[in-house]
Scaffold this active site. Structure first.
Site, short mmCIF file in Angstrom:
data_model
loop_
_atom_site.label_atom_id
_atom_site.label_comp_id
_atom_site.label_asym_id
_atom_site.label_seq_id
_atom_site.Cartn_x
_atom_site.Cartn_y
_atom_site.Cartn_z
N CYS A 190 34.65 36.22 30.62
CA CYS A 190 35.01 36.83 31.61
C CYS A 190 34.14 36.47 32.58
O CYS A 190 32.88 36.74 32.74
CB CYS A 190 34.94 38.47 31.54
SG CYS A 190 35.14 39.26 33.24
N CYS A 213 32.77 39.33 35.26
CA CYS A 213 31.90 40.42 34.74
C CYS A 213 31.94 40.64 33.35
O CYS A 213 31.36 39.67 32.52
CB CYS A 213 32.47 41.97 35.25
SG CYS A 213 34.04 42.27 35.38
N SER A 214 32.84 41.25 32.91
CA SER A 214 32.59 41.53 31.40
C SER A 214 33.83 42.05 30.83
O SER A 214 33.73 43.01 29.74
CB SER A 214 31.31 42.37 30.95
OG SER A 214 31.63 43.56 31.62
N CYS A 215 35.13 41.95 31.26
CA CYS A 215 36.44 42.44 30.69
C CYS A 215 36.42 41.79 29.13
O CYS A 215 36.08 40.42 28.98
CB CYS A 215 37.48 41.83 31.80
SG CYS A 215 37.46 42.29 33.21
#
Lengths: 97, 191
Positions: free
Chosen positions: B97, B100-102
């Site tokens: 991602c 961000c951090s999906c």
């Protein structure tokens, strides 16, 4: 840039990997998930704030620092940064005693 | 102006929200405990092992990841819009991602620290083969690598190759072979 890599993959059945390096990280995580579950904001709104905070991040990298900042951003109409800082100062002095 | 340390700000925010009746710390405790202990890559491993042993399930999984995953009882936050891609001997998918951090929480739990790190997020897009090699996966030059960028609209999950020599293993045995890293595409499943 070097790539920090955890040790060998934890076997999936152990689920034993530490998700949070410090207790406050788990509280910041839990707060966002709880508030979202209660309908305080959409995940899209939180995620957009997180993306913006990560993009603007400088200095030493801390994922959950940006996470907390994003949470403050989406709660800005409910709790102001000044209120948070004032309460944090009170908590800091409480710890002094 | 320097703000107070993050740990204190987090405690302060939790206090203020609790006082206003906006969060219940006991509910928070339950959410945290769920993600620390109950939701993790074991769920994804069960999905992968089912897909390896049930061709009809595999088809449903590749057609609609979220729905097929829900068949096994896994759903919840960050479980919407999961798209499953299959790794083969000639085509390798790796997930990131970049913004961000999906990450598909219901099947993999929370992302590991390296997944959230700026170095991985930036570099795996630019030089995936090199990054994978640094992480211990040396792919032959003729394997095509596709980097899958997760977002709120699509959360990618890799269906790894079933290792050779596992034909006699049961679905339950296969579950034990599947690792989180293989489902992100930074490793293969070892027999």
């Amino acid at each position: 840039m070097t790539l920090p890599v955890d040790g060998p993959a934890a076997p999936p059945r152990s689920n034993g990997e530490l998700d949070f390096a410090e207790p406050w990280e788990s509280r910041a995580f839990g707060m966002a998930v709880t508030l979202h579950d209660a309908g305080a904001f959409t995940w899209e709104a939180f995620q957009a704030a997180l993306v913006a905070r990560i993009a603007a991040s400088t200095g030493e990298w801390s994922y959950y620092r940006e996470w907390l900042a994003a949470l403050e951003d989406v709660l800005a109409d409910t709790v102001t940064p000044e209120e948070i800082d004032t309460r944090a100062e009170i908590l800091a002095h409480r710890h002094d005693h | 102006m320097t703000r107070p340390p993050v740990a204190l700000r987090t405690a302060a925010l939790e206090q203020l929200l609790t006082e206003r009746g906006l969060v219940d710390p006991a509910v928070m405790d339950r959410f945290i405990a769920t993600y620390e202990t109950a939701v993790g890559p074991l769920n994804g491993a069960k999905v992968v092992a089912r897909a390896w042993t049930d061709p009809a399930y595999r088809e449903r999984l590749l057609a609609d990841g979220t729905a097929a995953i829900a068949e096994l009882g896994f759903s919840g936050p960050q479980g919407e819009h999961i798209v499953v891609v299959e790794n083969t001997p000639t085509r390798h998918n790796v997930v990131v991602c970049t913004l961000c951090s999906c990450y598909p929480w219901p099947v993999l739990g929370l992302p590991p620290s390296w997944y959230k790190d700026p170095a991985y997020r930036a570099r795996v897009v630019r030089e995936p083969r090199k990054v994978l090699r640094e992480m211990g996966l040396d792919l032959p030059a003729d394997v095509q690598i596709t980097v899958r960028d997760s977002s709120a609209e699509v959360r990618w999950l890799v269906l790894p190759e079933r290792p050779a020599g596992t034909e006699s293993l049961s679905e339950e045995d296969l579950v034990g072979l599947v690792t989180r890293d293989a489902m992100v595409g930074v490793a293969k499943v070892a027999p």
